[in-house]
Design a protein around this motif. Structure first.
Motif, short mmCIF file in Angstrom:
data_model
loop_
_atom_site.label_atom_id
_atom_site.label_comp_id
_atom_site.label_asym_id
_atom_site.label_seq_id
_atom_site.Cartn_x
_atom_site.Cartn_y
_atom_site.Cartn_z
N GLU A 40 -119.67 -34.24 37.34
CA GLU A 40 -120.97 -34.34 37.99
C GLU A 40 -121.36 -33.05 38.71
N THR A 42 -124.04 -30.06 39.93
CA THR A 42 -125.46 -30.06 40.27
C THR A 42 -126.25 -29.52 39.09
N ASP A 67 -129.74 -41.39 34.56
CA ASP A 67 -128.59 -41.97 35.26
C ASP A 67 -127.75 -40.84 35.83
N TYR A 68 -128.21 -40.33 36.98
CA TYR A 68 -127.53 -39.19 37.60
C TYR A 68 -127.93 -39.16 39.07
N PRO A 69 -127.00 -38.76 39.96
CA PRO A 69 -127.33 -38.74 41.39
C PRO A 69 -128.53 -37.84 41.69
N THR A 70 -129.55 -38.41 42.29
CA THR A 70 -130.78 -37.66 42.57
C THR A 70 -130.52 -36.45 43.45
N GLU A 71 -129.59 -36.60 44.39
CA GLU A 71 -129.32 -35.49 45.31
C GLU A 71 -128.70 -34.29 44.62
N LYS A 72 -128.26 -34.47 43.37
CA LYS A 72 -127.67 -33.36 42.61
C LYS A 72 -128.65 -32.76 41.61
N ASP A 96 -137.39 -39.87 47.92
CA ASP A 96 -136.15 -40.26 47.26
C ASP A 96 -135.97 -39.56 45.90
N PRO A 98 -135.97 -36.13 43.16
CA PRO A 98 -135.29 -34.83 43.15
C PRO A 98 -136.13 -33.78 43.86
N ASP A 139 -128.89 -41.85 29.73
CA ASP A 139 -127.51 -41.37 29.88
C ASP A 139 -127.29 -39.97 29.31
N ARG A 142 -125.64 -37.42 31.79
CA ARG A 142 -124.24 -37.73 32.07
C ARG A 142 -123.36 -37.41 30.86
#
Length: 377
Positions: A40, A42, A67-72, A96, A98, A139, A142
């Motif tokens: 994962e 950034t 499907d991935y952390p928004t903060e990254k 919330d 990116p 996906d 990811r």
């Protein structure tokens, strides 16, 4: 004599396909060549836009669905529009979403220049380039990042899971292309990278030529020349629209062909170097893209001349049969022969592109195709 020569030229034109069949049967590759692991980093998503007001919100929803952390994630939009595209981008995401940055170009300078600017502005570990007129599977990010768990991998691209608009011609060709690129990646690295989804390690990114018509493939080739593998992962999926009609396909397909031909000729010194990439992958693409179309055209022309000289007016049956093949194939109506038409159509584009590069100016500009964009509605 002309008939025999024509047949010989057509057999020579088939050599790239025979080489591929032998190598594919020998290796029988499946899936990504990389032992993928959960990873994962950034990610900076670079999106070039030009008058995309009608479809940009759908693309932004596509990004939001990943499907991935928004903060990254960060989204960098490089825009040259004279419509509401940049305003729609800036107002789309809430707190919330990116991080979003819109780079507004003062004047339209071409896709390659816009991408160089976007890549230079990226701050995350991996850069993903995507097109506004494409859909990326949730996906995809990811799956692509799992390849970067291997430090030898410098870039990753994916496959067309669906051709929007129902073009069987393009769908068949993309299926064949996926087999070729899977084999290339298992041998070493692939040559063609795709606009809807191409991912690059940021520290390996270098500027592409300002007039590039194959910016994704050019960047991947430069990364491979600098010592990292550039691979095709069929589990990284996206959708894009395409025409089936013979004349309609020329603008879309010929431009891609022009870019790849120009790239191969400009990077000719890579032949024979960089492991199997230079000894097998690039020679195959040279045969397929630069040599094969001319052999096919010469073979058909010589065979037609021979048929006319040998059988008189009856010899015209050959060009008439070819015209019928094109007419039926462009309507997706050849049944089990449709994949052969898809390959023939590609060879036509490559030949036309080679001629266009000699007699026209290809400046890196692109125009939105309204008819294709209707496939996204």
């Amino acid at each position: 004599m002309f008939v025999e020569l024509g047949v010989a030229l057509l057999v020579a034109a088939a050599v790239p396909y025979l080489l591929f069949a032998v190598l594919y049967g020998w290796h029988r590759p499946r899936g990504s060549p990389i032992e993928k692991e959960a990873y994962e980093p950034t990610v900076s998503i670079v999106l070039p836009t030009y008058n995309e007001a009608g479809i940009v919100e759908r693309k932004l929803a596509d990004v939001a669905a990943l499907d991935y952390p928004t903060e990254k994630l960060e989204l960098i939009v490089v825009d040259a529009s004279d419509d509401r595209t940049p305003d729609l981008v800036e107002s789309y995401f809430d707190d919330d979403g990116p991080t979003v940055r819109v780079i507004r170009e003062e004047s339209r300078q071409g896709l390659a220049i816009a991408l160089n600017e976007g890549y230079a502005a990226a701050s995350n570990d991996v850069i993903v380039k995507t097109d506004c007129d494409s859909k990326v599977a949730p996906d995809a990010l990811r799956e692509a990042m799992a390849n970067f768990a291997d430090p030898d991998v410098g870039a990753v691209t994916g496959r067309t899971a669906e051709v929007l608009g129902g073009s069987e011609v393009e769908s068949d060709y993309r299926g064949i292309q996926a087999h070729i690129q899977t084999l290339e990646s298992h041998l070493d690295s692939t040559f063609i990278f795709h606009g809807p989804f191409s991912a690059f390690r940021r520290e390996l990114v270098v500027p592409v030529d300002a007039d590039s018509l194959a910016d994704d493939s050019e960047l991947a080739l430069r990364i491979r020349r600098n010592g990292h593998r550039v691979v095709f992962d069929p589990d990284v999926r996206y959708s894009e629209a395409a025409h089936s009609g013979f004349r309609q396909r020329r603008t879309q397909k010929d431009r891609r062909a022009m870019g790849l031909i120009r790239l191969l000729t400009r990077q000719v010194d890579a032949l024979g170097r960089h492991g199997r990439y230079g000894r097998a992958v690039l020679p195959f693409n040279w045969l397929f893209m630069l040599v094969g179309p001319w052999l096919l055209a010469a073979g058909l022309a010589t065979l037609t001349l021979g048929a006319l000289l040998s059988f008189g007016v009856s010899g015209a049956a050959l060009p008439l049969a070819l015209a019928g093949f094109v007419a039926v194939g462009s309507r997706d109506a050849l049944g089990p022969l449709q994949p052969f038409y898809a390959l023939f159509d590609t060879q036509v584009s490559l030949l036309h592109a080679a001629l266009a590069l000699q007699f026209t100016a290809a400046d890196g500009q692109w125009e939105p195709e309204a008819e294709l964009r209707e496939a996204f509605d």
